[in-house]
Motif scaffolding. Structure first.
Motif, PDB file in Angstrom:
ATOM      1  N   VAL A  73      -7.937  -3.583 -11.144  1.00 33.44           N
ATOM      2  CA  VAL A  73      -7.288  -2.406 -11.729  1.00 33.44           C
ATOM      3  C   VAL A  73      -6.967  -2.642 -13.197  1.00 33.44           C
ATOM      4  CG1 VAL A  73      -5.147  -1.050 -11.702  1.00 33.44           C
ATOM      5  CG2 VAL A  73      -6.365  -1.509  -9.560  1.00 33.44           C
ATOM      6  N   VAL A  74      -6.434  -3.812 -13.491  1.00 32.76           N
ATOM      7  CA  VAL A  74      -6.112  -4.144 -14.893  1.00 32.76           C
ATOM      8  C   VAL A  74      -7.361  -4.055 -15.761  1.00 32.76           C
ATOM      9  CG1 VAL A  74      -5.403  -6.022 -16.430  1.00 32.76           C
ATOM     10  CG2 VAL A  74      -4.095  -5.554 -14.340  1.00 32.76           C
ATOM     11  N   ALA A  75      -8.466  -4.589 -15.266  1.00 31.07           N
ATOM     12  CA  ALA A  75      -9.717  -4.550 -16.023  1.00 31.07           C
ATOM     13  C   ALA A  75     -10.213  -3.122 -16.203  1.00 31.07           C
ATOM     14  CB  ALA A  75     -10.779  -5.393 -15.321  1.00 31.07           C
ATOM     15  N   ALA A  76     -10.131  -2.304 -15.138  1.00 33.54           N
ATOM     16  CA  ALA A  76     -10.582  -0.915 -15.227  1.00 33.54           C
ATOM     17  C   ALA A  76      -9.719  -0.115 -16.195  1.00 33.54           C
ATOM     18  CB  ALA A  76     -10.563  -0.269 -13.841  1.00 33.54           C
ATOM     19  N   LEU A  77      -8.423  -0.322 -16.159  1.00 37.00           N
ATOM     20  CA  LEU A  77      -7.525   0.379 -17.086  1.00 37.00           C
ATOM     21  C   LEU A  77      -7.848   0.015 -18.529  1.00 37.00           C
ATOM     22  CD1 LEU A  77      -4.139  -0.042 -15.188  1.00 37.00           C
ATOM     23  CD2 LEU A  77      -5.294   2.132 -15.646  1.00 37.00           C
ATOM     24  N   ARG A  78      -8.077  -1.271 -18.756  1.00 34.32           N
ATOM     25  CA  ARG A  78      -8.368  -1.741 -20.118  1.00 34.32           C
ATOM     26  C   ARG A  78      -9.721  -1.235 -20.600  1.00 34.32           C
ATOM     27  NH1 ARG A  78      -8.768  -6.992 -19.091  1.00 34.32           N
ATOM     28  NH2 ARG A  78     -11.023  -6.764 -18.827  1.00 34.32           N
ATOM     29  N   ASP A  79     -10.738  -1.367 -19.764  1.00 35.09           N
ATOM     30  CA  ASP A  79     -12.100  -1.067 -20.204  1.00 35.09           C
ATOM     31  C   ASP A  79     -12.389   0.428 -20.280  1.00 35.09           C
ATOM     32  OD1 ASP A  79     -12.416  -3.796 -20.232  1.00 35.09           O
ATOM     33  OD2 ASP A  79     -13.537  -3.890 -18.345  1.00 35.09           O
ATOM     34  N   THR A  80     -11.776   1.205 -19.403  1.00 33.66           N
ATOM     35  CA  THR A  80     -12.102   2.629 -19.329  1.00 33.66           C
ATOM     36  C   THR A  80     -11.127   3.503 -20.099  1.00 33.66           C
ATOM     37  OG1 THR A  80     -13.043   2.233 -17.120  1.00 33.66           O
ATOM     38  CG2 THR A  80     -12.611   4.535 -17.735  1.00 33.66           C
ATOM     39  N   TRP A  81      -9.839   3.142 -20.051  1.00 35.09           N
ATOM     40  CA  TRP A  81      -8.833   4.011 -20.686  1.00 35.09           C
ATOM     41  C   TRP A  81      -8.044   3.310 -21.787  1.00 35.09           C
ATOM     42  CZ3 TRP A  81      -9.520   4.118 -15.271  1.00 35.09           C
ATOM     43  CH2 TRP A  81     -10.070   5.303 -14.765  1.00 35.09           C
ATOM     44  N   GLN A  82      -8.359   2.045 -22.070  1.00 40.21           N
ATOM     45  CA  GLN A  82      -7.646   1.292 -23.084  1.00 40.21           C
ATOM     46  C   GLN A  82      -6.133   1.320 -22.837  1.00 40.21           C
ATOM     47  OE1 GLN A  82     -10.168   3.781 -24.342  1.00 40.21           O
ATOM     48  NE2 GLN A  82     -11.374   2.048 -23.575  1.00 40.21           N
ATOM     49  N   ARG A  83      -5.786   1.097 -21.574  1.00 39.67           N
ATOM     50  CA  ARG A  83      -4.388   1.092 -21.164  1.00 39.67           C
ATOM     51  C   ARG A  83      -4.093  -0.171 -20.364  1.00 39.67           C
ATOM     52  NH1 ARG A  83      -2.009   6.476 -18.542  1.00 39.67           N
ATOM     53  NH2 ARG A  83      -0.335   4.939 -18.400  1.00 39.67           N
ATOM     54  N   ASP A  84      -2.804  -0.478 -20.231  1.00 40.04           N
ATOM     55  CA  ASP A  84      -2.400  -1.587 -19.375  1.00 40.04           C
ATOM     56  C   ASP A  84      -1.453  -1.116 -18.279  1.00 40.04           C
ATOM     57  OD1 ASP A  84      -0.104  -1.071 -20.816  1.00 40.04           O
ATOM     58  OD2 ASP A  84      -0.028  -3.045 -21.795  1.00 40.04           O
ATOM     59  N   SER A  85      -1.417   0.205 -18.052  1.00 43.68           N
ATOM     60  CA  SER A  85      -0.529   0.776 -17.046  1.00 43.68           C
ATOM     61  C   SER A  85      -1.184   2.022 -16.449  1.00 43.68           C
ATOM     62  CB  SER A  85       0.819   1.139 -17.665  1.00 43.68           C
ATOM     63  OG  SER A  85       0.642   2.130 -18.681  1.00 43.68           O
ATOM     64  N   PHE A  86      -0.612   2.505 -15.345  1.00 43.67           N
ATOM     65  CA  PHE A  86      -1.085   3.755 -14.752  1.00 43.67           C
ATOM     66  C   PHE A  86       0.120   4.609 -14.375  1.00 43.67           C
ATOM     67  CE2 PHE A  86      -0.321   1.078 -11.116  1.00 43.67           C
ATOM     68  CZ  PHE A  86       0.083   1.932 -10.097  1.00 43.67           C
ATOM     69  N   ASP A  87      -0.138   5.878 -14.005  1.00 43.21           N
ATOM     70  CA  ASP A  87       0.939   6.850 -13.827  1.00 43.21           C
ATOM     71  C   ASP A  87       1.216   7.236 -12.376  1.00 43.21           C
ATOM     72  OD1 ASP A  87       1.286   7.911 -16.848  1.00 43.21           O
ATOM     73  OD2 ASP A  87      -0.831   7.575 -16.415  1.00 43.21           O
ATOM     74  N   PHE A  88       0.165   7.344 -11.563  1.00 41.21           N
ATOM     75  CA  PHE A  88       0.311   7.879 -10.216  1.00 41.21           C
ATOM     76  C   PHE A  88      -0.373   6.970  -9.192  1.00 41.21           C
ATOM     77  CE2 PHE A  88      -0.350  11.879 -12.848  1.00 41.21           C
ATOM     78  CZ  PHE A  88       1.002  12.081 -13.063  1.00 41.21           C
ATOM     79  N   LEU A  89       0.204   6.924  -7.991  1.00 42.87           N
ATOM     80  CA  LEU A  89      -0.396   6.191  -6.876  1.00 42.87           C
ATOM     81  C   LEU A  89      -0.410   7.090  -5.648  1.00 42.87           C
ATOM     82  CD1 LEU A  89      -1.446   3.620  -5.449  1.00 42.87           C
ATOM     83  CD2 LEU A  89       0.950   2.956  -5.096  1.00 42.87           C
ATOM     84  N   VAL A  90      -1.567   7.187  -5.007  1.00 39.61           N
ATOM     85  CA  VAL A  90      -1.688   7.932  -3.749  1.00 39.61           C
ATOM     86  C   VAL A  90      -2.130   6.954  -2.669  1.00 39.61           C
ATOM     87  CG1 VAL A  90      -2.789   9.843  -2.540  1.00 39.61           C
ATOM     88  CG2 VAL A  90      -2.316  10.038  -5.004  1.00 39.61           C
ATOM     89  N   ASN A  91      -1.225   6.640  -1.763  1.00 38.46           N
ATOM     90  CA  ASN A  91      -1.544   5.764  -0.622  1.00 38.46           C
ATOM     91  C   ASN A  91      -2.128   6.641   0.482  1.00 38.46           C
ATOM     92  OD1 ASN A  91      -0.634   3.052  -1.384  1.00 38.46           O
ATOM     93  ND2 ASN A  91       1.408   3.967  -1.495  1.00 38.46           N
ATOM     94  N   ASN A  92      -3.443   6.759   0.468  1.00 31.70           N
ATOM     95  CA  ASN A  92      -4.107   7.701   1.363  1.00 31.70           C
ATOM     96  C   ASN A  92      -5.024   7.039   2.384  1.00 31.70           C
ATOM     97  OD1 ASN A  92      -5.403  10.479   2.042  1.00 31.70           O
ATOM     98  ND2 ASN A  92      -7.125   9.218   1.357  1.00 31.70           N
ATOM     99  N   ALA A  93      -5.606   5.894   2.053  1.00 31.23           N
ATOM    100  CA  ALA A  93      -6.581   5.268   2.959  1.00 31.23           C
ATOM    101  C   ALA A  93      -5.964   5.027   4.329  1.00 31.23           C
ATOM    102  CB  ALA A  93      -7.074   3.948   2.371  1.00 31.23           C
ATOM    103  N   GLY A  94      -6.753   5.253   5.371  1.00 25.09           N
ATOM    104  CA  GLY A  94      -6.208   5.095   6.712  1.00 25.09           C
ATOM    105  C   GLY A  94      -7.264   4.743   7.731  1.00 25.09           C
ATOM    106  N   ALA A  95      -6.832   4.758   8.971  1.00 24.84           N
ATOM    107  CA  ALA A  95      -7.721   4.500  10.101  1.00 24.84           C
ATOM    108  C   ALA A  95      -7.218   5.326  11.261  1.00 24.84           C
ATOM    109  CB  ALA A  95      -7.719   3.015  10.460  1.00 24.84           C
TER     110      ALA A  95
END
Length: 252
Positions: A73-95
């Motif tokens: 996640v840290v790498a994706a934030l840095r490489d794609t959005w030039q950020r070191d943080s994110f704003d929202f989390l959706v805990n959706n994955a399930g079984a």
């Protein structure tokens, strides 16, 4: 640009939530387990509409992998959005799993606990230091944890989702000091891939469910995805610690 992390974004409710948020100008990191093609389809849909998204593999039932996922996640934030943080989390994955109480095995119970309750708990704990103050979280629970949604065969599944409803309130209480809102949505019967694409395999179930639903049909992923996007948006800034039923009035 604001950025959201959505687990289980390769199909169904998670895929819809990802697309809905992207349409509101939010960048998306979505996760998948097994269904990489679906995840890439979600990314392609978002990009076609002018948004930005990244798909990362994650098994929410394996908490020992969460530190490595955080690094991704840290790498994706840095490489794609030039950020070191994110704003929202959706805990959706399930079984999904259906078995009468007397037929539920410890293996079934433990797997559901890892994916539906332990996973969201410790994934949120792992990612929380990266979340901005004033952010928001939505947990996907289930009408099976509510009085109107009780059906034989879902004692273990519903218990885990009920635990997630309680966890939502505790998260909202503890995270409020950082201005982070936490809510949950409880979908009713929704056309997703859960249960091995049950509605594709057993379409004869649909009319009976629709007849028990006040609005006369079964739910679609966008019905819930839009609700998730709404709860993360500015229009819901004064809503926290709530479990919102999104069922079209099932068993009303």
């Amino acid at each position: 640009m604001r950025v959201a992390i959505i687990t289980g974004g390769s199909s169904g409710i998670g895929q819809s939530a990802a697309v809905q948020l992207a349409q509101h100008g939010t960048g998306v990191i979505l996760t998948f387990q097994g269904n990489e093609a679906g995840a890439l389809d979600t990314v392609a849909t978002i990009e076609k509409r002018g948004g930005t998204a990244v798909a990362l593999p994650l098994d929410v039932g394996r908490s020992e992998t969460f530190p490595a996922f955080r690094d991704s996640v840290v790498a994706a934030l840095r490489d794609t959005w030039q950020r070191d943080s994110f704003d929202f989390l959706v805990n959706n994955a399930g079984a999904g799993h259906m078995a009468l109480f007397e037929d539920t095995t410890e293996e079934d119970f433990d797997r559901l606990a890892r994916v539906l309750l332990k996973g969201p708990y410790f994934l949120t704990q792992t990612l929380l230091p990266l979340m901005v103050d004033g952010g928001a979280i939505v947990n996907t629970t289930s009408s099976s944890a509510r009085i109107v949604g009780l059906e034989p065969g879902y004692s273990a599944y519903g218990s885990m989702k009920g635990g997630l409803v309680v966890l939502t309130r505790y998260m909202a209480k503890e995270f409020s000091k950082r201005g982070i809102r936490v809510n949950s949505v409880s979908p009713g019967v929704t056309r997703t891939r859960i249960g091995d694409n049950a509605f594709e395999r057993f379409p004869d179930l649909i009319p009976g469910i629709a007849a028990r639903t006040a609005l006369g049909r079964i739910g679609e992923p966008d019905d819930v995805g839009m609700a998730i996007a709404m709860l993360l948006g500015e229009e819901s800034r004064w809503i926290t610690a709530q479990d919102i039923e999104v069922s079209g009035g099932y068993d009303l």
